[in-house]
Each structure stands twice: as C-alpha cells, then as structure tokens.
Design a protein around this motif. Structure first.
Motif, PDB file in Angstrom:
ATOM      1  N   GLY A   1       0.780  -1.235   0.000  1.00  0.00           N
ATOM      2  CA  GLY A   1       0.000   0.000   0.000  1.00  0.00           C
ATOM      3  C   GLY A   1       0.810   1.282   0.000  1.00  0.00           C
ATOM      4  N   GLN A   2       2.030   1.233  -0.521  1.00  0.00           N
ATOM      5  CA  GLN A   2       2.874   2.433  -0.509  1.00  0.00           C
ATOM      6  C   GLN A   2       2.625   3.318  -1.731  1.00  0.00           C
ATOM      7  N   HIS A   3       2.840   4.632  -1.544  1.00  0.00           N
ATOM      8  CA  HIS A   3       2.423   5.615  -2.541  1.00  0.00           C
ATOM      9  C   HIS A   3       3.499   6.017  -3.542  1.00  0.00           C
ATOM     10  N   ASP A   4       4.761   6.069  -3.114  1.00  0.00           N
ATOM     11  CA  ASP A   4       5.804   6.615  -3.992  1.00  0.00           C
ATOM     12  C   ASP A   4       7.138   5.946  -3.714  1.00  0.00           C
ATOM     13  N   SER A   5       8.169   6.375  -4.444  1.00  0.00           N
ATOM     14  CA  SER A   5       9.471   5.708  -4.393  1.00  0.00           C
ATOM     15  C   SER A   5      10.200   5.888  -3.073  1.00  0.00           C
ATOM     16  N   THR A   6       9.768   6.832  -2.247  1.00  0.00           N
ATOM     17  CA  THR A   6      10.413   6.994  -0.940  1.00  0.00           C
ATOM     18  C   THR A   6      10.165   5.787  -0.038  1.00  0.00           C
ATOM     19  N   ALA A   7       9.212   4.947  -0.390  1.00  0.00           N
ATOM     20  CA  ALA A   7       8.957   3.723   0.376  1.00  0.00           C
ATOM     21  C   ALA A   7      10.053   2.677   0.163  1.00  0.00           C
ATOM     22  N   CYS A   8      10.845   2.827  -0.894  1.00  0.00           N
ATOM     23  CA  CYS A   8      11.919   1.885  -1.207  1.00  0.00           C
ATOM     24  C   CYS A   8      13.178   2.312  -0.466  1.00  0.00           C
ATOM     25  N   VAL A   9      13.561   1.552   0.560  1.00  0.00           N
ATOM     26  CA  VAL A   9      14.693   1.932   1.412  1.00  0.00           C
ATOM     27  C   VAL A   9      15.965   1.218   0.958  1.00  0.00           C
ATOM     28  N   PRO A  10      17.142   1.836   1.165  1.00  0.00           N
ATOM     29  CA  PRO A  10      18.403   1.186   0.776  1.00  0.00           C
ATOM     30  C   PRO A  10      18.592  -0.143   1.493  1.00  0.00           C
ATOM     31  N   CYS A  11      19.195  -1.091   0.798  1.00  0.00           N
ATOM     32  CA  CYS A  11      19.427  -2.408   1.373  1.00  0.00           C
ATOM     33  C   CYS A  11      20.253  -2.296   2.652  1.00  0.00           C
ATOM     34  N   THR A  12      19.943  -3.134   3.627  1.00  0.00           N
ATOM     35  CA  THR A  12      20.573  -3.116   4.941  1.00  0.00           C
ATOM     36  C   THR A  12      22.070  -3.403   4.834  1.00  0.00           C
ATOM     37  N   PRO A  13      22.932  -2.651   5.546  1.00  0.00           N
ATOM     38  CA  PRO A  13      24.367  -2.953   5.530  1.00  0.00           C
ATOM     39  C   PRO A  13      24.645  -4.407   5.932  1.00  0.00           C
ATOM     40  N   GLY A  14      25.555  -5.031   5.203  1.00  0.00           N
ATOM     41  CA  GLY A  14      25.865  -6.445   5.432  1.00  0.00           C
ATOM     42  C   GLY A  14      25.039  -7.384   4.578  1.00  0.00           C
ATOM     43  N   LEU A  15      23.995  -6.843   3.942  1.00  0.00           N
ATOM     44  CA  LEU A  15      23.117  -7.630   3.084  1.00  0.00           C
ATOM     45  C   LEU A  15      23.095  -6.998   1.688  1.00  0.00           C
ATOM     46  N   TYR A  16      22.552  -7.730   0.714  1.00  0.00           N
ATOM     47  CA  TYR A  16      22.398  -7.147  -0.606  1.00  0.00           C
ATOM     48  C   TYR A  16      20.998  -7.435  -1.134  1.00  0.00           C
ATOM     49  N   CYS A  17      20.553  -6.576  -2.059  1.00  0.00           N
ATOM     50  CA  CYS A  17      19.211  -6.663  -2.633  1.00  0.00           C
ATOM     51  C   CYS A  17      19.348  -6.787  -4.145  1.00  0.00           C
ATOM     52  N   GLU A  18      19.304  -8.011  -4.631  1.00  0.00           N
ATOM     53  CA  GLU A  18      19.525  -8.290  -6.044  1.00  0.00           C
ATOM     54  C   GLU A  18      18.213  -8.259  -6.809  1.00  0.00           C
ATOM     55  N   GLY A  19      18.144  -7.431  -7.836  1.00  0.00           N
ATOM     56  CA  GLY A  19      16.943  -7.355  -8.652  1.00  0.00           C
ATOM     57  C   GLY A  19      15.967  -6.312  -8.137  1.00  0.00           C
ATOM     58  N   MET A  20      14.851  -6.168  -8.852  1.00  0.00           N
ATOM     59  CA  MET A  20      13.855  -5.155  -8.545  1.00  0.00           C
ATOM     60  C   MET A  20      12.632  -5.783  -7.870  1.00  0.00           C
ATOM     61  N   GLY A  21      11.858  -4.944  -7.204  1.00  0.00           N
ATOM     62  CA  GLY A  21      10.592  -5.376  -6.617  1.00  0.00           C
ATOM     63  C   GLY A  21      10.736  -6.274  -5.403  1.00  0.00           C
ATOM     64  N   LEU A  22      11.746  -6.034  -4.570  1.00  0.00           N
ATOM     65  CA  LEU A  22      11.986  -6.895  -3.408  1.00  0.00           C
ATOM     66  C   LEU A  22      11.227  -6.386  -2.188  1.00  0.00           C
ATOM     67  N   SER A  23      10.688  -7.328  -1.411  1.00  0.00           N
ATOM     68  CA  SER A  23      10.042  -6.990  -0.141  1.00  0.00           C
ATOM     69  C   SER A  23      11.002  -7.136   1.028  1.00  0.00           C
ATOM     70  N   GLY A  24      12.223  -7.613   0.769  1.00  0.00           N
ATOM     71  CA  GLY A  24      13.251  -7.738   1.798  1.00  0.00           C
ATOM     72  C   GLY A  24      14.585  -8.027   1.133  1.00  0.00           C
ATOM     73  N   PRO A  25      15.705  -7.881   1.874  1.00  0.00           N
ATOM     74  CA  PRO A  25      17.024  -8.170   1.304  1.00  0.00           C
ATOM     75  C   PRO A  25      17.134  -9.610   0.807  1.00  0.00           C
ATOM     76  N   THR A  26      17.998  -9.833  -0.172  1.00  0.00           N
ATOM     77  CA  THR A  26      18.180 -11.162  -0.756  1.00  0.00           C
ATOM     78  C   THR A  26      18.830 -12.104   0.242  1.00  0.00           C
ATOM     79  N   THR A  27      20.021 -11.751   0.707  1.00  0.00           N
ATOM     80  CA  THR A  27      20.714 -12.515   1.754  1.00  0.00           C
ATOM     81  C   THR A  27      21.984 -11.769   2.125  1.00  0.00           C
ATOM     82  N   GLU A  28      22.876 -12.429   2.866  1.00  0.00           N
ATOM     83  CA  GLU A  28      24.092 -11.775   3.347  1.00  0.00           C
ATOM     84  C   GLU A  28      25.143 -11.643   2.244  1.00  0.00           C
ATOM     85  N   CYS A  29      25.965 -10.631   2.382  1.00  0.00           N
ATOM     86  CA  CYS A  29      27.102 -10.407   1.501  1.00  0.00           C
ATOM     87  C   CYS A  29      28.076 -11.581   1.619  1.00  0.00           C
TER      88      CYS A  29
END
Length: 255
Positions: A125-153
C-alpha cells in the motif's frame, strides 16, 4: 434507419431529436435521452466499471489505472495512490499495492512500479518511491521489486547500505584487503586482530597467530612483521625479554 447514440422521443421525425444523455447509452430505437428500463429499443443506464459520455452507443470500459463504482457516470475515477486498478475496475479497495513496489495515482497494474535494485519495501500500500529503502548494511538486494534483502554479503566482501550484489564494488562495498578480514554478512572491513595476521585479500577470518619471537599489532599482513629486541626497560629487569606465539605489542612490553 437506426441512429446509434441518439434518441427519438416522438413519431414522424425526419431526424433524431438529440444525443443520448451523459451516463446513459443508446444503441438503437431509443425513445428517451436517459433510458433506464423505461424505453423502447436498446439502451440503458451506464453500469459500474464503465463510462458513458454524451451520445454513447454502448458502455465503454474504464481503462486500467481508473475505476468506476457508481452507475450512470460519464467518466471514470483515477485510481488512488497505494492501489492499482485493472481494466474495467469497479473498485480499488481489493487491489492494494504489493510490497516491493509503490503505486502513485493512476497505477494500472500490480508490478508497474517496482523498487529498484539495491532497495526493498516490506510494506504493502505504498504511494511513492520513498517507500523503497536502501538495502541493509551487510546484506544485498539483487533485482527489482523486493520486499526484503536477498541474503548476506559473501565471505571476504563487505556490503554498505544499498548493495545489490553479493560481491559489490565502490560505493556499495568491496572486498577486504590484506591486513583485514570480512566474515559473511560484513558491513565494513574488520582490522586484523592484534596477535594475528591477515596475509591476503578476501579473507573471511584471520590467517593465523603471530609467530614466536614476533608481535603483530592490528592490521598485520604477516606472522613475523615485528621482531622483539631483547633490551632491558628498567635497570633491574633481566636482560632477556621474550615474546610467545600470538602476542601483540601490548602483551610483550615489560615482560
């Protein structure tokens, strides 16, 4: 001859009386500008999910990104932010924007606006791109449309905020160089522990303990970097100072 989109309300006309009213449709033979089960021919009230401007022959479907939840309307309503509206929608309430995405006004389908790589969004239910937060340090977010980080670095590498690769490059991270190490899921390089050494790049742990007769301060790259010289510190000290295996510089002083 039938005139689609028009009505004829009296007999013996040589031309139609006028266009069908907005919010109604007149296919043929209609005797009123606002047919609603009280007319001849084929016509009626515009149904939900459709719109009927003046002179409509048949109801027109609301386009994707719009909806119409009322009958008898000449236009469709824009889908509100936080939702998406498919073709012919009669409501927006049952199509909440998916996590990993955002939906501004007029969104037409569920994955139209995915969060970019290196970011995620765990909330629907988010309205704009500000809802997309940078991936958590120590983890990576591969690809688009993620609801959570992919896994650890990966081991031997570190991921700062916003990484999208397991083995990233600057400014999203990098590999640990000699003199430091990076366990799996590191957010920054770790200096080699005092008393240990790290002899090469991309280590996930220290290489080992400092050799006997030498001491290793932090960030050491070899096991025999600093030789202990046997010089008395005080007049009453013994002439021999010693350095056992794995001592750091703080351990041998005064021994």
């Amino acid at each position: 001859m039938f005139y689609s989109g028009w009505y004829c309300d009296i007999t013996n006309l040589t031309a139609p009386r006028g266009l069908c009213s907005p919010g109604y449709w007149c296919e043929f033979g209609v005797d009123t500008p606002a047919p609603n089960n009280n007319n001849t021919g084929s016509g009626g009230l515009c149904p939900t999910g459709y719109y009927c401007p003046e002179g409509t022959t048949l109801p027109m479907s609301c386009l994707a990104g719009t909806y119409q939840d009322e009958e008898g309307q000449s236009g469709c309503k824009e889908c509100p932010a936080g939702y998406y509206c498919l073709f012919n929608s009669t409501t927006y309430r049952d199509t909440v924007c998916l996590s990993g995405h955002y939906c501004p006004n007029g969104t037409a389908y569920d994955i139209q606006y995915p969060c970019p790589q290196g970011t995620f969004n765990s909330l629907p239910g988010q309205h704009d791109s500000t809802a997309c937060v940078p991936c958590t340090p120590g983890l990576y977010c591969e690809g688009m449309g993620l609801s959570g980080p992919t896994t650890e670095c990966d081991e031997g590498w570190y991921c700062t905020s916003g990484s999208w690769l397991a083995q990233p490059s600057t400014p999203e991270g990098g590999y640990c160089v000699s003199g430091e190490y990076c366990p799996r899921g590191s957010s920054a390089p770790i200096p080699c522990d005092p008393g240990s050494y790290c002899h090469r790049d991309k280590l996930n742990d220290t290489s080992g303990l400092c050799s006997s007769g030498y001491y290793c301060s932090g960030n050491s790259t070899t096991s025999n970097l600093d030789l202990i010289i046997a010089i008395p510190i005080f007049p009453y000290c013994q002439m021999v100072h010693y350095c056992c295996v794995y001592y750091s510089d703080a351990d041998w002083i005064g021994r």
